[in-house]
Enzyme design. Structure first.
Site, PDB file in Angstrom:
ATOM      1  CE  LYS A 264      10.643 -11.727 -38.553  1.00 41.89           C
ATOM      2  NZ  LYS A 264      12.030 -11.690 -38.050  1.00 41.89           N
ATOM      3  NE  ARG A 338      14.288 -13.524 -27.785  1.00 40.53           N
ATOM      4  CZ  ARG A 338      15.488 -13.136 -28.217  1.00 40.53           C
ATOM      5  NH1 ARG A 338      16.357 -12.612 -27.388  1.00 40.53           N
ATOM      6  NH2 ARG A 338      15.814 -13.279 -29.480  1.00 40.53           N
TER       7      ARG A 338
END
Ligand code: BES
Ligand code: MN
Ligand code: ZN
Length: 486
Positions: A264, A338
């Protein structure tokens, strides 16, 4: 948070200060009848001389016969919402006029249950602040040394509201603290101490060894670059007749999300200790179920991992065989939530056969783009589940908004090298829907709902609604209300 919050049936005007909430309508019509005639006279005088006009948020400190009042105007009755009321109550309790008051009385403009509930939430959620690491002398309000007396008759519902707010703040503490403090081991200890001594509880904990043996490779893969233990913790809570089917709650618990090798950038990474917000919401809801003795059978599960970067980290382009045996292309290591959830969901469905499953996760930045900060995203394969979650969302003001799921979305997660990939359409396109579609492919026929709290779980500025900076506890009130009513 206050040291103690309790209810007293009548205003005493004998505490250090009495906060008086009043609507513009009441001021105009003189429709208040305080037992204290001097107080009533003062209100009339202040209103007639246009000193206290009734505009929303206006406050006026008043000293009368050695008693102290803070008058707070709520504006016109027709414009008051539960949110605006909580904000005004929060602001009045944080007013500098209360700086030295230890015992505070709060007198609402009416005695409706819904009004008193706003007083509780405005007080307990509104005055929460994360200050563990601030030195005592600097910028620290002393609200935790104060007692609040809300004028109301006591009842079980109101007591429950206090419990629910306390659990929400407990969740906020878990989210706010350092990522290297709130590790998977710490969360395991937290859960075990909550359920300690309870008879209707059983706990299953899968550590790295068990996860490997059982093949939860998606969960393991996310944690691969970390020096901490990955965990799937499952608490089975039997609150009702043993024959009833279970409702499963599953929380995403990434104790820190660096993004992995798809690291990130600055601007996105700073708050990623919040990425266990879903797991923390499940833990807060567990605390409520235990305290309120909710009469339901519930599975509380958290999938815990740290998405760390290092030479051992999982690589973009890897293919991993999931617990469900579906192969998954790791197209982006930052779409880790996920992966953890997919294995947790498949494991729980296979081994616990819940009637319905709700997962909650800080899943996608796209949800912040779509809905902003005040509504969580809700996606489901079942209309009744959707309807009931939305109902709880409205009742609790822990807001959620329904987003679509439809068959054609399955094309968005097709892979060239595996059964499915953990990335949807090109960047920027419906990322919340495609993340949910990925999850849906692991739920089979089970009734399922997914709540994306990426936007709602954390306040980056100084405040939003009645929340201050940091974690909001998003999902705790929503899930608790859902379990109480369904
Ligand atoms: N934890 C993030 C999502 C997130 C973003 C939570 C902002 C809270 C605030 C999640 O793991 C993530 O990184 N998602 C990616 C997915 C993308 C790579 C498909 C995202 O949203 O950018
Ligand atoms: Mn991520
Ligand atoms: Zn994440």
């Amino acid at each position: 948070m206050f040291k103690h919050v309790s209810f007293i049936p009548y205003a005493t005007f004998k505490k250090d200060i009495s906060i008086i909430l009043i609507t513009a309508d009441q001021l105009k019509n003189r429709s208040f009848n305080f037992t204290d005639k001097d107080l009533s006279r003062s209100l009339i005088g202040l209103f007639e001389s246009k000193i206290f006009t009734g505009d929303p948020g206006q406050t006026y400190p008043l000293a009368l016969n050695k008693r102290f009042f803070l008058l707070v105007s709520l504006g016109a009755q027709k414009d008051i919402t539960s949110t605006s009321l909580k904000i005004l109550i929060k602001n009045s309790l944080l007013s500098p006029n209360l700086k030295d008051a230890k015992n505070i009385e709060l007198i609402c403009h009416d005695q409706k249950g819904s009004t008193i509930k706003c007083a509780i939430e405005g007080a307990l959620l509104g005055t929460y602040s994360w200050n563990k690491y601030k030195s005592k002398t600097v910028d620290k309000n002393n609200i935790d040394e104060k007692n609040l007396y809300i004028i109301s008759t006591k009842n079980k519902d109101l007591e429950s509201n206090i419990t629910i707010c306390e659990s929400t703040n407990f969740t906020r503490d878990l989210v706010n603290d350092n990522a290297d403090f709130i590790t998977s081991a710490f969360l395991e200890k937290t859960i075990l101490s909550l359920v300690k001594g309870r008879k209707n509880i059983s706990v299953e904990i899968l550590n790295k060894k068990e996860l490997k043996a059982k093949g939860l490779n998606l969960l393991l893969g996310v944690n691969q670059g970390s020096n901490k233990e990955p965990k799937l913790i499952i608490v089975k809570y039997t609150g009702s007749d043993k024959k009833d089917k279970y409702t499963a709650l599953v929380g995403k618990g990434i104790t820190f999300d660096s993004g992995g090798l798809n690291l990130k950038p600055t601007g996105s990474i700073e708050t990623m200790r919040e990425d266990m917000g879903g797991a923390a919401a499940v833990i807060g809801t567990l605390k409520n179920a235990l305290a309120l003795k909710i009469k339901k059978n519930i599975i509380f599960a958290v999938g815990l991992a740290e998405n760390a970067i290092g030479s051992g980290s999982q690589k973009p382009g890897d293919v991993v065989i999931s617990y469900s045996k579906k192969s998954v292309e790791i197209a982006n290591t930052d779409a880790e939530g996920r992966l953890v959830l997919a294995d947790a969901i498949s494991y729980i469905i296979k081994n616990y056969e819940p009637e319905r499953l709700i997962n909650i996760a800080t899943l996608t930045g796209a949800c912040v783009i779509a809905l902003g900060y005040d509504y969580s995203g809700l996606i489901s394969n079942d209309d009744i589940l959707t309807k009931n979650i939305l109902k709880s969302s409205i009742e609790t003001d822990d807001r959620a908004w329904h987003l679509p799921n439809y068959p054609e979305l399955k094309d968005s997660v097709k892979s060239n090298i595996a059964d499915i990939k953990n990335l949807g359409f090109p960047k920027g396109i419906a990322g919340t829907l495609t993340a949910a579609e990925f999850l849906r492919q692991f739920v089979g026929d089970t009734k399922w709902a997914h709540i994306d709290i990426a936007g709602t779980a954390f306040v980056e500025g100084t405040s939003r609604m009645y929340y201050g900076h940091g974690a909001t506890g998003a999902g705790v009130r929503l899930l608790t209300n859902y379990l109480q009513n369904n």
